[in-house]
Design a protein around this motif. Structure first.
Motif, PDB file in Angstrom:
ATOM      1  N   ALA A  43      13.049  18.965   2.884  1.00 53.16           N
ATOM      2  CA  ALA A  43      13.791  17.714   3.063  1.00 53.16           C
ATOM      3  C   ALA A  43      13.027  16.718   3.934  1.00 53.16           C
ATOM      4  N   VAL A  44      12.320  17.212   4.952  1.00 50.65           N
ATOM      5  CA  VAL A  44      11.567  16.312   5.829  1.00 50.65           C
ATOM      6  C   VAL A  44      10.408  15.681   5.059  1.00 50.65           C
ATOM      7  N   SER A  45       9.722  16.476   4.241  1.00 44.22           N
ATOM      8  CA  SER A  45       8.631  15.937   3.429  1.00 44.22           C
ATOM      9  C   SER A  45       9.150  14.888   2.455  1.00 44.22           C
ATOM     10  N   HIS A  46      10.298  15.142   1.886  1.00 44.76           N
ATOM     11  CA  HIS A  46      10.908  14.182   0.966  1.00 44.76           C
ATOM     12  C   HIS A  46      11.244  12.889   1.694  1.00 44.76           C
ATOM     13  N   SER A  47      11.778  13.013   2.888  1.00 41.57           N
ATOM     14  CA  SER A  47      12.128  11.827   3.667  1.00 41.57           C
ATOM     15  C   SER A  47      10.888  11.022   4.039  1.00 41.57           C
ATOM     16  N   VAL A  48       9.816  11.704   4.406  1.00 41.20           N
ATOM     17  CA  VAL A  48       8.581  11.009   4.754  1.00 41.20           C
ATOM     18  C   VAL A  48       8.016  10.284   3.536  1.00 41.20           C
ATOM     19  N   PRO A  55       6.900   0.497   2.188  1.00 40.26           N
ATOM     20  CA  PRO A  55       5.668  -0.282   2.419  1.00 40.26           C
ATOM     21  C   PRO A  55       4.822  -0.461   1.158  1.00 40.26           C
ATOM     22  N   VAL A  56       4.788   0.556   0.323  1.00 39.05           N
ATOM     23  CA  VAL A  56       4.033   0.434  -0.932  1.00 39.05           C
ATOM     24  C   VAL A  56       4.636  -0.670  -1.795  1.00 39.05           C
ATOM     25  N   MET A  57       5.944  -0.728  -1.857  1.00 40.19           N
ATOM     26  CA  MET A  57       6.598  -1.779  -2.645  1.00 40.19           C
ATOM     27  C   MET A  57       6.342  -3.160  -2.034  1.00 40.19           C
ATOM     28  N   CYS A  58       6.270  -3.244  -0.710  1.00 41.24           N
ATOM     29  CA  CYS A  58       5.957  -4.524  -0.055  1.00 41.24           C
ATOM     30  C   CYS A  58       4.562  -4.994  -0.430  1.00 41.24           C
ATOM     31  N   VAL A  59       3.600  -4.081  -0.410  1.00 37.56           N
ATOM     32  CA  VAL A  59       2.222  -4.452  -0.742  1.00 37.56           C
ATOM     33  C   VAL A  59       2.116  -4.864  -2.199  1.00 37.56           C
ATOM     34  N   PHE A  60       2.670  -4.061  -3.108  1.00 41.15           N
ATOM     35  CA  PHE A  60       2.593  -4.409  -4.526  1.00 41.15           C
ATOM     36  C   PHE A  60       3.381  -5.676  -4.847  1.00 41.15           C
ATOM     37  N   GLY A  61       4.501  -5.878  -4.175  1.00 36.07           N
ATOM     38  CA  GLY A  61       5.263  -7.109  -4.361  1.00 36.07           C
ATOM     39  C   GLY A  61       4.482  -8.324  -3.893  1.00 36.07           C
ATOM     40  N   SER A  62       3.785  -8.158  -2.789  1.00 36.17           N
ATOM     41  CA  SER A  62       2.955  -9.254  -2.290  1.00 36.17           C
ATOM     42  C   SER A  62       1.818  -9.560  -3.255  1.00 36.17           C
ATOM     43  N   LEU A  63       1.206  -8.517  -3.792  1.00 38.61           N
ATOM     44  CA  LEU A  63       0.126  -8.731  -4.764  1.00 38.61           C
ATOM     45  C   LEU A  63       0.646  -9.353  -6.052  1.00 38.61           C
ATOM     46  N   SER A  70       3.254 -10.993   6.826  1.00 41.18           N
ATOM     47  CA  SER A  70       3.058 -11.431   8.214  1.00 41.18           C
ATOM     48  C   SER A  70       2.341 -10.331   8.997  1.00 41.18           C
ATOM     49  N   PRO A  71       1.780 -10.685  10.144  1.00 35.93           N
ATOM     50  CA  PRO A  71       1.126  -9.665  10.977  1.00 35.93           C
ATOM     51  C   PRO A  71       2.089  -8.542  11.402  1.00 35.93           C
ATOM     52  N   LEU A  72       3.334  -8.892  11.657  1.00 36.85           N
ATOM     53  CA  LEU A  72       4.314  -7.868  12.026  1.00 36.85           C
ATOM     54  C   LEU A  72       4.578  -6.922  10.854  1.00 36.85           C
ATOM     55  N   ASN A  73       4.692  -7.485   9.637  1.00 34.99           N
ATOM     56  CA  ASN A  73       4.865  -6.646   8.460  1.00 34.99           C
ATOM     57  C   ASN A  73       3.650  -5.772   8.225  1.00 34.99           C
ATOM     58  N   SER A  74       2.460  -6.327   8.447  1.00 30.93           N
ATOM     59  CA  SER A  74       1.230  -5.542   8.286  1.00 30.93           C
ATOM     60  C   SER A  74       1.202  -4.379   9.273  1.00 30.93           C
ATOM     61  N   ALA A  75       1.636  -4.631  10.487  1.00 22.44           N
ATOM     62  CA  ALA A  75       1.683  -3.559  11.478  1.00 22.44           C
ATOM     63  C   ALA A  75       2.671  -2.468  11.061  1.00 22.44           C
ATOM     64  N   GLY A  76       3.802  -2.862  10.528  1.00 23.52           N
ATOM     65  CA  GLY A  76       4.780  -1.882  10.054  1.00 23.52           C
ATOM     66  C   GLY A  76       4.264  -1.074   8.881  1.00 23.52           C
ATOM     67  N   THR A  81       2.096   4.045   6.911  1.00 25.86           N
ATOM     68  CA  THR A  81       1.028   4.728   6.190  1.00 25.86           C
ATOM     69  C   THR A  81       0.339   5.758   7.086  1.00 25.86           C
ATOM     70  N   LEU A  82       0.015   5.368   8.313  1.00 28.27           N
ATOM     71  CA  LEU A  82      -0.629   6.305   9.231  1.00 28.27           C
ATOM     72  C   LEU A  82       0.297   7.465   9.602  1.00 28.27           C
ATOM     73  N   GLY A  83       1.571   7.186   9.758  1.00 30.59           N
ATOM     74  CA  GLY A  83       2.527   8.255  10.045  1.00 30.59           C
ATOM     75  C   GLY A  83       2.595   9.266   8.925  1.00 30.59           C
ATOM     76  N   THR A  84       2.582   8.795   7.688  1.00 32.06           N
ATOM     77  CA  THR A  84       2.585   9.696   6.545  1.00 32.06           C
ATOM     78  C   THR A  84       1.291  10.492   6.489  1.00 32.06           C
ATOM     79  N   LEU A  85       0.170   9.826   6.755  1.00 29.03           N
ATOM     80  CA  LEU A  85      -1.119  10.514   6.766  1.00 29.03           C
ATOM     81  C   LEU A  85      -1.149  11.602   7.839  1.00 29.03           C
ATOM     82  N   PHE A  86      -0.696  11.275   9.042  1.00 28.91           N
ATOM     83  CA  PHE A  86      -0.683  12.267  10.117  1.00 28.91           C
ATOM     84  C   PHE A  86       0.262  13.425   9.797  1.00 28.91           C
ATOM     85  N   TYR A  87       1.414  13.116   9.221  1.00 29.71           N
ATOM     86  CA  TYR A  87       2.364  14.163   8.860  1.00 29.71           C
ATOM     87  C   TYR A  87       1.749  15.103   7.833  1.00 29.71           C
TER      88      TYR A  87
END
Length: 99
Positions: A43-48, A55-63, A70-76, A81-87
């Motif tokens: 369940a935790v992997s599914h949630s992650v 964020p993926v939808m934000c990037v593809f929507g922007s493209l 915005s810089p704040l959105n980029s930071a989020g 992405t980094l949290g998922t990578l570390f997990y």
């Protein structure tokens, strides 16, 4: 009171009705696939993985639509992405140590 503004006068338009139907079928398929994935992973992997979807939808929507991020959105997006990578790295290391 209608929670969703549905232009009823456009339901006679075939392209609008077919797009509405495709949207409903796609969302139903997404939910079914989500249940299948949830039955196969923790369940935790599914949630992650599900939290990375936004964020993926934000990037593809922007493209696709050319909306600036915005810089704040980029930071989020970077944090998610980094949290998922570390997990995933921790999960891989934990699996190797258990063997």
């Amino acid at each position: 009171f209608y929670p969703v503004a549905l232009p009823l006068h456009r339901l006679s338009d075939v392209s609008y009705a077919s797009t509405l139907l495709l949207n409903g079928v796609s969302f139903y398929a997404y939910l079914q696939l989500s249940w299948v994935v949830l039955s196969r992973i923790a369940a935790v992997s599914h949630s992650v993985c599900n939290s990375l979807r936004r964020p993926v939808m934000c990037v593809f929507g922007s493209l696709q639509f050319g909306n600036p991020i915005s810089p704040l959105n980029s930071a989020g997006i970077a944090m998610a992405t980094l949290g998922t990578l570390f997990y995933s790295q921790v999960r891989l290391a934990d699996g190797k140590s258990a063997e």
